[in-house]
Every structure is written in C-alpha cells, then in structure tokens.
Write a protein that holds these residues in place. Structure first.
Motif, PDB file in Angstrom:
ATOM      1  N   LEU A 155      54.937  10.022  51.358  1.00 48.05           N
ATOM      2  CA  LEU A 155      55.164   9.179  52.537  1.00 48.05           C
ATOM      3  C   LEU A 155      53.835   8.778  53.180  1.00 48.05           C
ATOM      4  CD1 LEU A 155      58.201  11.043  54.156  1.00 48.05           C
ATOM      5  CD2 LEU A 155      58.231   8.763  53.109  1.00 48.05           C
ATOM      6  N   CYS A 169      57.500   8.012  58.400  1.00 47.39           N
ATOM      7  CA  CYS A 169      58.930   8.002  58.073  1.00 47.39           C
ATOM      8  C   CYS A 169      59.463   6.568  58.051  1.00 47.39           C
ATOM      9  CB  CYS A 169      59.712   8.836  59.088  1.00 47.39           C
ATOM     10  SG  CYS A 169      59.236  10.581  59.083  1.00 47.39           S
ATOM     11  N   LEU A 186      65.223  10.418  58.804  1.00 44.50           N
ATOM     12  CA  LEU A 186      65.084  11.473  57.809  1.00 44.50           C
ATOM     13  C   LEU A 186      65.275  12.818  58.489  1.00 44.50           C
ATOM     14  CD1 LEU A 186      61.809  10.414  55.899  1.00 44.50           C
ATOM     15  CD2 LEU A 186      64.148  10.146  55.081  1.00 44.50           C
ATOM     16  N   THR A 187      65.826  13.767  57.777  1.00 51.56           N
ATOM     17  CA  THR A 187      65.848  15.121  58.315  1.00 51.56           C
ATOM     18  C   THR A 187      64.422  15.666  58.296  1.00 51.56           C
ATOM     19  OG1 THR A 187      66.185  16.177  56.161  1.00 51.56           O
ATOM     20  CG2 THR A 187      68.166  15.499  57.385  1.00 51.56           C
ATOM     21  N   LYS A 229      59.116  17.846  53.120  1.00 50.31           N
ATOM     22  CA  LYS A 229      59.068  18.012  51.668  1.00 50.31           C
ATOM     23  C   LYS A 229      58.347  16.847  51.000  1.00 50.31           C
ATOM     24  CE  LYS A 229      62.087  18.788  47.667  1.00 50.31           C
ATOM     25  NZ  LYS A 229      63.497  18.950  47.207  1.00 50.31           N
ATOM     26  N   ASN A 230      58.453  15.657  51.599  1.00 48.71           N
ATOM     27  CA  ASN A 230      57.901  14.447  50.991  1.00 48.71           C
ATOM     28  C   ASN A 230      56.702  13.896  51.750  1.00 48.71           C
ATOM     29  OD1 ASN A 230      59.994  13.693  48.769  1.00 48.71           O
ATOM     30  ND2 ASN A 230      61.226  14.209  50.566  1.00 48.71           N
ATOM     31  N   SER A 246      53.364  21.550  56.247  1.00 41.29           N
ATOM     32  CA  SER A 246      53.593  20.583  55.184  1.00 41.29           C
ATOM     33  C   SER A 246      52.363  20.346  54.320  1.00 41.29           C
ATOM     34  CB  SER A 246      54.040  19.238  55.775  1.00 41.29           C
ATOM     35  OG  SER A 246      55.210  19.358  56.527  1.00 41.29           O
ATOM     36  N   GLU A 275      63.466  18.497  57.251  1.00 39.32           N
ATOM     37  CA  GLU A 275      63.239  19.135  55.958  1.00 39.32           C
ATOM     38  C   GLU A 275      62.825  18.117  54.896  1.00 39.32           C
ATOM     39  OE1 GLU A 275      65.646  21.938  52.708  1.00 39.32           O
ATOM     40  OE2 GLU A 275      66.683  21.120  54.463  1.00 39.32           O
ATOM     41  N   THR A 276      63.495  16.969  54.874  1.00 37.87           N
ATOM     42  CA  THR A 276      63.173  15.929  53.894  1.00 37.87           C
ATOM     43  C   THR A 276      61.792  15.352  54.143  1.00 37.87           C
ATOM     44  OG1 THR A 276      65.509  15.347  53.629  1.00 37.87           O
ATOM     45  CG2 THR A 276      63.890  13.702  52.949  1.00 37.87           C
ATOM     46  N   ALA A 277      61.481  15.092  55.417  1.00 37.85           N
ATOM     47  CA  ALA A 277      60.173  14.526  55.762  1.00 37.85           C
ATOM     48  C   ALA A 277      59.048  15.475  55.375  1.00 37.85           C
ATOM     49  CB  ALA A 277      60.121  14.209  57.249  1.00 37.85           C
TER      50      ALA A 277
END
Length: 383
Positions: free
Chosen positions: A366, A350, A354-355, A361-362, A15, A357-359
């Motif tokens: 965050l 988080c 959250l999935t 990506k962001n 990430s 993938e979403t975590a």
C-alpha cells in the motif's frame, strides 16, 4: 532534469520499520520516476526504531545483551555502538518498553526499568564518551530508580534496611546511597532523546499523563504522583522543584529526571529526539538541491504537532524551501492544523475502507502504491 526525492518516514508501529516503509515508498516513486535520485533515511524520535535508525544511517554496530524485562523475564535487548566507540545509543523501549511486558493484567507498581540499566552498564564498559538515551515507548513508571539500581544506586528505609526500588515500595524509601553508582556514568555526556516536554509531577506529569496508557489504575496513578513529588525532595534536596518541573523529566516514567538528579548539570541535557537523529543522519545536507521530501507515520493526528518525526522533517524541509508531503496509515478528519504548519499534502495509504488487520498486513504494498501515485502526480505538475 533528474528530480531528487528524500524519504524520511517514521515506523508504522506493529507493521513496518522506518527503513522498510521508506524503501517501499522509494520502490513506488521509481516506478513513476525511474530517473529520480531517491534517498531513504531511517528516522525515529527517541522511541521504538531509534536503534534501527542509527544502525542504518551511521557506522557502528548493534550489540545484543541479556536484560530483565519490566515484568522480570530475561530477554535480549540491543544498543548501538559507534564504530570508534565514541558514543552509544540506548533505547528504553528495547529492555523496558511497553511491548516487552508479557503480563495479561497490568501491574504498573511492580514494573521496573532495571533492564535498561543493565544495557547502559554494558555500553559504559565500552569506554564511550557520549550516551544517547531514547526515552520513548517505555512501559515503566518508576522514576528510573530500577535503572539506577542496576548501576549501583541503593535505597533504604528509616530502619536502615535496603528497599527494593520498584514503585510499590517507594513509600518506604527515606534515603538513597549513591556511592556505589558505576563511576563511568558520571564521566559521560548524556543526551536524552525525547518527544515530549512533560515534567515529572503534576497534572501534566509522568504518572497522570502516561500512567493510564501503561495500565495504571486511578489509585496507583495518585500514589505514584505523590511519591514522585516526595522522592524529588530526597533526590534533589537543594532544589526539588527543579527536578519536579524539569521539561521532559516525565518522559519514560521519569527516567530522565531520575538520572538527572545524580549528574552534573553540564553533563546531561534533554534534546528533541527527531532533531538529533536527523542531524546525525545528515538530513539537512541531503536536502541540498532536493525537489521533494516524503515523510509520514502510522497515524497522523494532534500528537504529530508535539515533536514527532513528520513535524521535525517538515521543519527542516521548510528551512531549505523544499516541499514536504506526508504518507500515513490514517489521519485525523481535520487536517487544517497540519496544512497550516506547511505540509503540501497528507495522503493515506488506504485506498478505501479496510480493517486495521488488513491495512497492517499489506502496509508495504500500500505504501509503495501511494509513493507511485504521488510521484506520478509530481511528474505531471512539474513538467
């Protein structure tokens, strides 16, 4: 009084790098404490991100060389060369990392650390006096023999025929010839940066503990452990058990033990990666007059207790009586051991379910938000 905050985050693998995540947290802290003195250090424990940590914190340059991946492809790999060429830092994960393997099906007995040997050879040609080798994140389990082959080591069978030093041929090796080893190798001081203390052989050894993580099948793991035990007799005939049980010798598929066998004991050492990197980055000095330390990693669990970045940061912060909090992607449900160690708090970035993938990506926004929240809380309780 202007608060001083030190941020020393591990990378969130897949990430964001240590530096990226640290800068995001810093941006958040400054939203709540715009007057704060916030310092970011890029850190690592000897695995992925080690080169980046040296590059951000110290004077020198990243040098890119062509190398061979574990599965035989030509790739590019970096190492760090200090400004005065006094030392170099090689990261096994760069050329021989698990992320450098392109096979859809694992072929652990085919994989070689040859590429890391190519990187080391280039570094030795720069006239360095010291060599740091980060042993984390490897994708090979070849006792470092592939690496040593790139530096001139040869192996032979009982018919005096040369044997290719990949694991599937190990059972054919009956003799090593080290006369062709690059002479500069024996002239440098080598420090292996490790985050584990596993030995080469046995239930806690390289093959049985880390082989399955690299896709090794049960029969392959058993074969490799047997061969490592046998090869230790050839590599160190006077004291094979010392090589078999060397703390940290099992890191990176036995690379540390393999190189150790050909060097004088006073020229090589196993050192905790995070402690060494924090020392070189001046972390202890930065703690002077600090009010808060922020550290963290992608996932905080039992593994954190064994030489990972947050633990190393915490231990030094405690010596200077500076509270430390951890900002993480996720953490284990039981935090009692982490709090017993001395963390003032462990906080996930988080905000809710959250999935993955979403975590991932962001992760930067965050992390910034979490830094802002923690700094705001710090401001309230310190007033």
């Amino acid at each position: 009084m202007m608060p001083k905050v030190i941020i020393a985050m591990d990378s969130f693998k897949g990430s964001a790098s240590s530096w990226q995540i640290g800068q995001a947290v810093k941006d958040g802290v400054l939203k709540s404490l715009p007057e704060a003195d916030v310092q970011v250090l890029a850190v690592a424990d000897g695995g992925e991100g080690t080169i980046a940590a040296f590059s951000h914190n110290l004077a020198g340059q990243r040098i890119t060389v062509e190398a061979t991946s574990p599965d035989g492809r030509l790739i590019e790999a970096d190492y760090f060369l200090s400004e005065d060429s006094d030392y170099a830092v090689v990261e096994v994960a760069q050329a021989s990392g698990i992320t450098q393997i392109d096979d859809t099906d694992s072929q652990l007995l085919q994989y070689s650390s040859y590429g890391t040997g190519q990187v080391i050879a280039h570094a030795l040609d720069q006239g360095i006096k010291r060599l740091y080798i980060g042993l984390g994140g490897s994708g090979t389990n070849d006792l470092g023999l592939g690496l040593l082959a790139a530096l001139g080591l040869k192996a032979f069978n009982d018919s005096a025929q040369e044997v290719e030093m990949i694991p599937k041929h190990f059972s054919n090796i009956t003799r090593f010839e080290s006369g062709g080893l690059k002479p500069e190798l024996r002239g440098v001081d080598i420090q292996f940066l490790v985050d584990v203390s596993n030995p080469l052989c046995g239930a806690e050894g390289a093959s049985q503990v880390f082989g399955p993580q690299k896709g090794g099948l049960d029969e392959e793991i058993a074969y490799l452990d047997r061969e490592f035990y046998r090869l230790a007799e050839l590599l160190s005939p006077e004291n094979p058990d010392h090589l078999r049980l060397l703390p940290g010798g099992g890191a990176a598929g036995g690379i540390g033990a393999g190189i150790y066998a050909f060097l004088a004991s006073d020229k090589v050492s196993m050192v905790p990666g995070i402690e060494t990197i924090l020392s070189l980055a001046g972390f202890k000095e930065s703690l002077t007059d600090a009010d808060l330390v922020m550290t963290g990693e992608g996932k905080m669990d039992q593994q954190t207790l064994y030489g990972k970045v947050p633990l190393g940061v915490l231990q030094l912060a405690k010596l200077e009586n500076v509270p430390a909090v951890a900002i993480v992607g996720s953490h284990s449900t039981d935090l009692s051991q982490l709090y017993d160690l001395g963390f003032a708090g462990v906080f996930s970035i988080c905000p809710g379910p959250l999935t993955l993938e979403t975590a991932m990506k962001n992760v930067l926004p965050l992390a910034e938000q979490t830094g802002q929240t923690l700094a705001r809380f710090y401001k309230v309780v310190s007033e």
